[in-house]
Design a protein around this motif. Sequence first.
Motif, PDB file in Angstrom:
ATOM      1  N   ASN A  98       0.849  -1.189   0.000  1.00 21.21           N
ATOM      2  CA  ASN A  98       0.000   0.000   0.000  1.00 21.21           C
ATOM      3  C   ASN A  98       0.886   1.240   0.000  1.00 21.21           C
ATOM      4  O   ASN A  98       2.073   1.186   0.312  1.00 21.21           O
ATOM      5  N   LYS A 181      -5.571   3.634  -5.372  1.00 23.99           N
ATOM      6  CA  LYS A 181      -5.675   2.692  -4.237  1.00 23.99           C
ATOM      7  C   LYS A 181      -5.420   3.419  -2.917  1.00 23.99           C
ATOM      8  O   LYS A 181      -6.046   3.109  -1.895  1.00 23.99           O
ATOM      9  N   SER A 250      -5.988  -4.299   6.392  1.00 24.44           N
ATOM     10  CA  SER A 250      -4.638  -4.516   6.918  1.00 24.44           C
ATOM     11  C   SER A 250      -4.357  -3.714   8.189  1.00 24.44           C
ATOM     12  O   SER A 250      -3.665  -4.191   9.090  1.00 24.44           O
TER      13      SER A 250
HETATM   14  C1  LIG Z   1      -8.256  -3.305  -0.133  1.00 25.40           C
HETATM   15  C2  LIG Z   1      -7.464  -4.192   0.803  1.00 25.40           C
HETATM   16  C3  LIG Z   1      -8.382  -4.809   1.825  1.00 25.40           C
HETATM   17  C4  LIG Z   1      -6.977  -5.377  -0.012  1.00 25.40           C
HETATM   18  O1  LIG Z   1      -5.871  -5.238  -0.781  1.00 25.40           O
HETATM   19  C5  LIG Z   1      -6.315  -3.399   1.381  1.00 25.40           C
HETATM   20  O2  LIG Z   1      -5.642  -2.742   0.658  1.00 25.40           O
HETATM   21  C6  LIG Z   1      -5.922  -3.362   2.809  1.00 25.40           C
HETATM   22  O3  LIG Z   1      -6.477  -4.057   3.647  1.00 25.40           O
HETATM   23  O4  LIG Z   1      -4.972  -2.623   3.108  1.00 25.40           O
END
Ligand SMILES: CC(C)(CO)C(=O)C(=O)O
Length: 320
Positions: A98, A181, A250
Amino acid sequence: MRYIVIGAGAVGGTIGARLHQGGHDVLLIARGAHYEAIKRDGLRLITPESSETLDIPAADGPVPARDDDVLIVATKSQDTIAALDGWPSDLPVVCAQNGVDNERTVLRRFERVYGMCVWLPAQHMEPGVVAAHAHPYSGILHVGRYPQGVDELARRIADDLGKRGLVGLARPDVMRWKHGKLLGNLGNAVEALVGHVPGMEKVVERARAEARAVLDKAGIAYSTPEEEAVVRGRKADVRPIDGVARGGGSSWQSLARSSGSIEADYLNGEIVLLGRLLGMPTPVNEVLRREANGFAKEKRAPGSMPLETLLALIDGRSAA
Ligand SMILES: CC(C)(CO)C(=O)C(=O)O
C-alpha cells in the motif's frame, strides 16, 4: 526466475503461494513463529474454494542471491528499509505494498524498481496459515516500472502472476493506480479506529475529499473506483470462507495482532505530507494518522474508539 517474497504475511504469503501453485520457483522470507511454521509444515493457503498446504522454501533473512532473482516486497510500508537490508542492490525490486512512497525510497538503493498495486483481501490467520477471501481470483495486481513504463520484466511478472489464482496486469501508469488505491486505503484508519459502525463512511468520504483536493492541486493523477470496479468485474468478489472470521483490512489486522505499528504514516500521512508541502490543511487525515498511530503504540483493540470521539477530534482539529 526465482521470486523471493519478503514479508510472507497475508498478502505476501498469498502471492508466494499462488506463484508456487503456478509452477514458479519461490522463496518466502518470514520471521519468528511464522517462519518456523512454514519451514516445519509448509504454508497453508485457505481460499473460498480450498485449503492447501504448500511446501515452499522459506528463510528468515537474506540468502545468497541468484542472477535471476526478483524481490517482491510485501511488508508494511514502515518496514520497507529494514526488509531490504542485506539484499544486493542489482536485483529488481517489486513493491507490492500500500502507499506510494515505497518505490521512491527503494530507488535510492536499487536501480530497477517496480510498483505493484495490490487489491488482495487476505488475512494472516496464525503462524504458517494465510486466508485469501476473494473469489474466483484471490487478487488483482497491476505491475509496472517505477516511475512509469512497462518493460519485459513487468510483462513477465504480470504473466507469471496470472498463471494461477491471481489477475496480473502490466501497466505503464502503475503509480496512477497506486494513487487511486491510496484514496481507498484512507479508510483503513477509520475502520481500525471505530470499526464498521453507521456513519463511519462519512468520515472516510471526508478523508478522501481532502485527499482528492490535495492530489489535484499537486497535479497527481489517480485511478477512480469505477475504473477499479471495471477491472475487478466478476473476477474477484469477497466471499465468506467456512470457519474463517473476516478480520478487517490490513490496519485493523495490525491492531488486532498488537504489532505496535500501523501503516497510517504512509496512507493518511501521505496526504498530510502533500498538504503541508502545498500549504493546504488536511485536518481529517491529520487526526486519522495521529490517532491510528496512538492506537497502535498503546496496543488498543481495533474498533474501540466511539465514532463520536473521532468526530469530536476531527471537528476540533478542523476548527483550530
Ligand atoms: C483493499 C485491501 C483490503 C486489499 O488489498 C487493502 O488494501 C488493505 O487491507 O490494506
